[in-house]
Enzyme design. Structure first.
Site, short mmCIF file in Angstrom:
data_model
loop_
_atom_site.label_atom_id
_atom_site.label_comp_id
_atom_site.label_asym_id
_atom_site.label_seq_id
_atom_site.Cartn_x
_atom_site.Cartn_y
_atom_site.Cartn_z
N ASP A 1 0.83 -1.20 0.00
CA ASP A 1 0.00 0.00 0.00
C ASP A 1 0.87 1.26 0.00
O ASP A 1 2.05 1.22 0.33
CB ASP A 1 -0.93 -0.01 1.22
CG ASP A 1 -2.24 0.71 0.96
OD1 ASP A 1 -2.32 1.48 -0.02
OD2 ASP A 1 -3.19 0.51 1.75
N ASP B 1 -10.86 2.02 -3.17
CA ASP B 1 -11.37 1.78 -1.82
C ASP B 1 -12.89 1.77 -1.78
O ASP B 1 -13.48 1.36 -0.79
CB ASP B 1 -10.86 2.86 -0.86
CG ASP B 1 -9.42 2.63 -0.42
OD1 ASP B 1 -8.91 1.52 -0.65
OD2 ASP B 1 -8.81 3.55 0.14
#
Length: 714
Positions: free
Chosen positions: A464, A533
């Site tokens: 990430d 997301d």
């Protein structure tokens, strides 16, 4: 037939792909001029273009704009330059001199390198072209070298400043009109497909954020004003770079259109000292004569066959614990989730943030990559052993490029972050960006990642990167701080490449706060990307449609999460959520401990169904039958690589009385074949499915969806 041929009399190169041709010519002035990019032509036909009338300079217009193979700054040039330099004595213009060229035959195609130089200064400019035997995509990049011993008074007299170093200029043939298609977005709404006319002037897409960005993606498509999903001419380019970038589409008053793409952005530059060289990222180009869908399918094949490290592998079904537990992870709740995930058929269990250091929230602990033994008293081994016992692989979330100010790492190395003297250090998500351009920081990241994967049986990493750059300074390089924008990405790539070389069975997912780092550069060293997301199934239809313009379903991570969705508050049936996720690399991210027994049983059925169509979805041919333009029907079809199996997904947002969706016409079938519906047993003729469509078995009400599996029968 050779893929690359050269006519010495006219100094013309012809590059041939399975269905297209690309040609350029070296003119008497030593300028490389673009000649052709489109349907296949022979060398004789391309050479005949030399006799056609050429543009002439009239009034204030020049012949350079929109027709050069690499547009430079200098002379009677007033368009956007792909290459702009400043020599040590302040001179900025480039004047070409041809040196030679080389054609190299590879097992999968051929590569052409045309070696050019500035006629006075010690700058060498090598233009590279790579073609493949099985793809219409053409790769281009440029090498810039500051060589000693050049001609002229200023040879070797100081560094050459590179003000703009694009990988390629792509000149389009003259057409009546042009339209532009590209992707825009933001966090939670990435890859939104937009388009419109190409205006006279310069249209610029860019990222200044240090990553590819949620807000734009480094690709564009241009059509001749009349292309549709399955018809018409389309030209496209895509840049393989995961940092800042810029794509400029130029249309001249005379109607010529060109595209220039490169890394970096306005206001930054690099310096080449004597003996140094720079390779730009690859910029790939494609011509397709069968519309946007045809272009997308060629891009998909190219990514699977020539970009991905393991493009032939089936991506596993993942369960990720983030939305179930957040930062509150421990051995007990992860084992509980793992057991439930295994019960519905998951193949890879991924533990997300919160397993290390003092990481009980996003305020602290980032950068301290040691296991939190309060939460995992026996280290990670008991959890990993249980996950493996359940028949799943084990994965872990990491964020190697970031640090919390409240961390042992930052207290020990405050100089390791991007920063300027006498300026604040702006935090986002309570974190700062580590300066990965520094070799000591890159070595630190390489070391702990290697030790983590070596010590534990980790099969998968979710990598990430949760914030953009700010205060992008490197005080130790005060005279050339802009170097960090380039060196950062180079070191990022090097870390991942070395990690994979040391652990060949490791698989990696790229994530950047959702879809903030999606590009051909990161895909060359990872296996899939986290798309967004936003896991709301309805929003995902638009995100996935834009994503599919360039990138294949095999790299598009798609989660089934809880309802109502945490971002939109929307309630959507489990069936619809699964069918949306099944159109990519399906995964589950909901809190399974709160799913009912009926939900878990239904989930198991959908997982089993996905396993039956997975190879078709991830490796087959995609047809966007109807895009998500309103609350009516959206449909996507996938054909298996041998076209013998077909998966058709259909979704309807809202039901309207008297407006039931019509049968949807399929594509890519054999008219003479018959196809059996594997769920109902009904047999359809290929010609009928092509002409009159497939009747859809959709449930009543809003958020209706279906998956139809067809198999060719003899």
């Amino acid at each position: 037939m050779p893929a690359i041929t050269f006519d010495a009399d006219t100094r013309t190169w012809l590059l041939t792909t399975p269905s297209t041709s690309y040609a350029l010519r070296l003119e008497a002035s030593n300028v490389l001029r673009h000649v052709h990019w489109g349907a296949r032509l022979t060398l004789e036909q391309v050479v005949s273009l030399d006799g056609r009338p050429q543009p002439t300079e009239r009034g204030f217009e020049t012949v350079f704009e929109g027709s050069e193979e690499l547009a430079v700054d200098g002379g009677l040039r007033y368009g956007v330059p792909s290459l702009q330099v400043r020599f040590a004595d302040g001179v900025r213009a480039v004047e070409w001199e041809y040196l030679d060229h080389q054609i190299v035959v590879r097992p999968d195609g051929e590569t052409l390198t045309i070696r050019m130089a500035d006629r006075h200064y010690p700058l060498r400019i090598f233009l590279h072209y790579r073609v493949f035997t099985d793809s219409d995509v053409l790769d281009r990049w440029t090498t810039l070298a500051h060589e000693a011993g050049g001609s002229g008074d200023a040879a070797g007299s100081g560094p050459i400043t590179l003000l703009r170093t694009d990988s390629a200029t792509w000149a389009l043939p003259r057409r009546e009109d042009y339209r532009l298609r590209h992707a825009i977005g933001q966090w939670g709404a990435e890859t939104q497909l937009v388009g419109g006319g190409v205006q006279v002037g310069e249209t610029v897409f860019t990222s200044r954020r240090g990553v590819t960005s949620h807000h734009a993606n480094p690709w564009v498509m241009v059509d001749a004003g009349d292309a549709g999903e399955e018809h018409g001419e389309v030209w496209g380019t895509a840049l393989a770079w995961s940092g800042t970038w810029r794509v400029t589409v130029q249309r001249t008053a005379a109607g010529l259109v060109s595209v220039t793409s490169g890394f970096g952005h306005d206001g930054i530059s690099w310096r080449l000292a004597e003996g140094e060289s720079l390779d730009t990222p690859v910029c790939s180009g494609l011509y397709a004569a069968d519309g946007f869908g045809g272009a997308s399918r060629r891009w998909h094949d190219y990514v699977r066959n020539h970009v991905l490290p393991h493009g032939d592998e089936d991506r596993p079904i993942i369960y990720n614990s983030w939305e179930a537990t957040g930062f509150d992870v421990n051995e007990s709740n992860q084992k509980q989730l793992a057991a439930l995930a295994a019960s519905v058929g998951v193949e890879l269990f991924v533990m997300d943030d919160g397993w290390f250091g003092a990481r009980s929230s996003d305020h602290a602990g980032l950068g301290d990559w040691t296991v939190n033994t309060d939460r995992f008293p026996g280290d990670l081994e008991p959890l990993i052993e249980e996950v493996h016992r359940l028949g799943m692989r084990f994965g872990l979330w990491v964020e190697p490029e970031m640090v919390n100010p409240d961390s042992d790492l930052y207290r020990a190395h405050p100089d390791w972050v991007l920063h300027f003297p006498n300026r604040q250090r702006s935090e986002k998500r309570n974190q700062l960006v580590l300066n990965l351009a520094r070799d000591d920081v890159a070595d630190w990241a390489q070391d702990w990642l290697n030790r983590l994967v070596s010590k534990h049986e980790i099969d998968f990493i979710k990598w990430d990167m949760n914030r953009p750059f700010s205060e992008a300074g490197w005080p130790e390089h005060a005279q050339d701080q802009d170097l960090l924008w380039r060196r950062y990405v180079d070191n990022l790539y090097s870390i991942i490449d070395r990690l994979r070389a040391d652990h060949p069975n490791l698989r990696i997912e790229s994530c950047s706060g959702g879809g903030g780092r999606i590009d051909l550069g990161i895909l060359a060293r990872t296996d899939q990307v986290w798309t967004s997301d936003n896991t709301d199934a309805l929003d995902r239809l638009r995100i996935q449609d834009g994503f599919s313009q360039i990138y294949p379903a095999a790299v598009m991570a798609a989660w089934v999460t809880d309802s109502p969705n945490y971002l939109t508050g929307r309630e959507i049936p489990l069936r619809y959520r699964f069918h949306v996720a099944m159109a990519g690399v399906m995964a589950i991210g909901g809190n399974l401990t709160e799913w009912s027994a009926a939900d878990l049983a239904e989930a198991a059925e959908h997982v089993a169904a996905y396993k039956q169509v997975r190879h078709t979805v991830q490796h087959g041919t995609q047809y966007r039958l109807r895009g998500p333009k309103d609350d009516g029907l959206t449909a996507v079809q996938y054909n298996s690589p041998d076209d013998a199996e077909v998966a058709v997904f259909a979704w309807v947002q809202s039901a309207h009385f008297g407006h039931a969706p019509a049968a949807v016409r399929l594509l890519g079938l054999r008219p003479e074949a018959r196809y059996r519906d594997e769920d109902t047993g009904a047999v359809h003729h290929g010609a009928v499915l092509l002409q009159h469509g497939l009747p859809l078995d959709l449930p009543d009400g809003d958020y209706a969806s279906s998956l139809t599996r067809l198999t060719e029968i003899h």
